[in-house]
Design a protein around this motif. Sequence first.
Motif, mmCIF file in Angstrom:
data_model
loop_
_atom_site.group_PDB
_atom_site.id
_atom_site.type_symbol
_atom_site.label_atom_id
_atom_site.label_comp_id
_atom_site.label_asym_id
_atom_site.label_seq_id
_atom_site.Cartn_x
_atom_site.Cartn_y
_atom_site.Cartn_z
ATOM 1 N N SER A 58 0.818 -1.218 0.000
ATOM 2 C CA SER A 58 0.000 0.000 0.000
ATOM 3 C C SER A 58 0.850 1.266 0.000
ATOM 4 C CB SER A 58 -0.923 0.007 1.220
ATOM 5 O OG SER A 58 -0.159 -0.027 2.419
ATOM 6 N N ARG A 59 2.131 1.151 0.271
ATOM 7 C CA ARG A 59 3.000 2.326 0.367
ATOM 8 C C ARG A 59 3.473 2.787 -1.012
ATOM 9 N NH1 ARG A 59 0.725 2.232 4.733
ATOM 10 N NH2 ARG A 59 1.778 1.687 6.662
ATOM 11 N N TYR A 60 3.627 4.077 -1.164
ATOM 12 C CA TYR A 60 4.150 4.664 -2.401
ATOM 13 C C TYR A 60 5.552 4.128 -2.689
ATOM 14 C CZ TYR A 60 5.668 8.361 -5.638
ATOM 15 O OH TYR A 60 6.146 9.052 -6.715
ATOM 16 N N THR A 61 6.345 3.950 -1.660
ATOM 17 C CA THR A 61 7.694 3.417 -1.807
ATOM 18 C C THR A 61 7.675 2.051 -2.493
ATOM 19 O OG1 THR A 61 8.506 4.637 0.096
ATOM 20 C CG2 THR A 61 9.728 2.654 -0.491
ATOM 21 N N PHE A 62 6.648 1.249 -2.233
ATOM 22 C CA PHE A 62 6.555 -0.086 -2.823
ATOM 23 C C PHE A 62 6.611 -0.008 -4.347
ATOM 24 C CE2 PHE A 62 4.120 -3.590 -4.617
ATOM 25 C CZ PHE A 62 4.713 -4.693 -4.016
ATOM 26 N N ASP A 63 5.830 0.889 -4.941
ATOM 27 C CA ASP A 63 5.814 1.020 -6.403
ATOM 28 C C ASP A 63 7.197 1.378 -6.942
ATOM 29 O OD1 ASP A 63 3.056 0.499 -6.456
ATOM 30 O OD2 ASP A 63 2.568 2.635 -6.275
ATOM 31 N N LEU A 64 7.878 2.281 -6.257
ATOM 32 C CA LEU A 64 9.200 2.716 -6.722
ATOM 33 C C LEU A 64 10.254 1.618 -6.567
ATOM 34 C CD1 LEU A 64 9.271 6.378 -5.350
ATOM 35 C CD2 LEU A 64 8.706 5.608 -7.656
ATOM 36 N N ILE A 65 10.252 0.927 -5.447
ATOM 37 C CA ILE A 65 11.255 -0.116 -5.219
ATOM 38 C C ILE A 65 11.028 -1.299 -6.173
ATOM 39 C CG2 ILE A 65 10.165 -1.470 -3.384
ATOM 40 C CD1 ILE A 65 12.824 -1.416 -1.905
ATOM 41 N N GLU A 66 9.770 -1.563 -6.495
ATOM 42 C CA GLU A 66 9.464 -2.631 -7.458
ATOM 43 C C GLU A 66 10.056 -2.316 -8.831
ATOM 44 O OE1 GLU A 66 7.503 -5.740 -7.500
ATOM 45 O OE2 GLU A 66 8.245 -5.579 -5.441
ATOM 46 N N ALA A 85 8.965 11.206 12.048
ATOM 47 C CA ALA A 85 7.519 11.196 12.278
ATOM 48 C C ALA A 85 6.762 11.618 11.020
ATOM 49 C CB ALA A 85 7.159 12.099 13.458
ATOM 50 N N LEU A 86 7.218 12.661 10.373
ATOM 51 C CA LEU A 86 6.555 13.120 9.159
ATOM 52 C C LEU A 86 6.660 12.065 8.061
ATOM 53 C CD1 LEU A 86 6.191 16.487 7.599
ATOM 54 C CD2 LEU A 86 7.128 14.678 6.168
ATOM 55 N N CYS A 87 7.844 11.523 7.862
ATOM 56 C CA CYS A 87 8.053 10.554 6.780
ATOM 57 C C CYS A 87 7.363 9.225 7.053
ATOM 58 C CB CYS A 87 9.545 10.344 6.534
ATOM 59 S SG CYS A 87 10.338 11.818 5.849
ATOM 60 N N GLY A 88 6.992 8.983 8.295
ATOM 61 C CA GLY A 88 6.266 7.775 8.641
ATOM 62 C C GLY A 88 4.755 7.957 8.673
ATOM 63 N N SER A 89 4.290 9.190 8.506
ATOM 64 C CA SER A 89 2.848 9.434 8.604
ATOM 65 C C SER A 89 2.243 10.062 7.354
ATOM 66 C CB SER A 89 2.557 10.333 9.809
ATOM 67 O OG SER A 89 3.167 11.600 9.638
ATOM 68 N N LYS A 90 3.061 10.522 6.446
ATOM 69 C CA LYS A 90 2.585 11.148 5.208
ATOM 70 C C LYS A 90 3.016 10.309 4.014
ATOM 71 C CE LYS A 90 1.157 14.807 7.459
ATOM 72 N NZ LYS A 90 -0.241 14.958 7.763
ATOM 73 N N SER A 91 2.274 10.410 2.927
ATOM 74 C CA SER A 91 2.604 9.666 1.711
ATOM 75 C C SER A 91 3.309 10.550 0.702
ATOM 76 C CB SER A 91 1.345 9.081 1.070
ATOM 77 O OG SER A 91 1.679 8.470 -0.167
ATOM 78 N N GLY A 92 4.326 9.996 0.082
ATOM 79 C CA GLY A 92 5.015 10.689 -1.000
ATOM 80 C C GLY A 92 4.142 10.860 -2.231
ATOM 81 N N ARG A 93 3.005 10.173 -2.273
ATOM 82 C CA ARG A 93 2.046 10.395 -3.369
ATOM 83 C C ARG A 93 1.436 11.791 -3.251
ATOM 84 N NH1 ARG A 93 0.115 5.172 -1.575
ATOM 85 N NH2 ARG A 93 0.694 3.565 -3.076
#
Length: 172
Positions: A58-66, A85-93
């Motif tokens: 479900s994470r945006y990072t997943f699409d990029l790492i794939e 805290a910010l990087c763990g609670s907000k989406s890069g999308r």
Amino acid sequence: MTKDVAYNELSAKAVETLSKGAFLTTAFGDKVNTMTIAWGSIGFAWQKPIFMAMVRPSRYTFDLIEKSNEFTVSIPFKDMRQALALCGSKSGRDIDKFAAAGLQAVPAKKLATPRIANCGLHYECKVVFKQPMQPDQVTEAIANTCYPSGDYHTLYFGEIVASYVDETETAE
């Protein structure tokens, strides 16, 4: 400036700090994202030093790492709780986490994926194996505690192709 270190030279400090949060960064094309991780491991498999990172689909990072099959891990040796805290609670999308958290992405030594500047310890990793978690192989206690919505991780085993510290930081 950075100083190369053996992948396991600071592993005890890295694992201790990882449990409090670190940055996993990946990039593909013109898209770069970082996320907070607090689970992972440093080890040796397939005759290679390995960092195992876990990312939910479900994470945006997943699409990029794939797409990129690489990632960097930047483990802070100083207080970066607000950025974590910010990087763990907000989406890069939705937002540019680097700008919002006051982080600077700088070139890695061997990968196209950048690292976080002035963070501490850095691992550059090329994915050599990945495995989506199999829900029927997870204990009920872990499934109930960590996966109540069924959003299981994919485990990424990255060969550590470079490990180094920012010379302005210390492991103490």
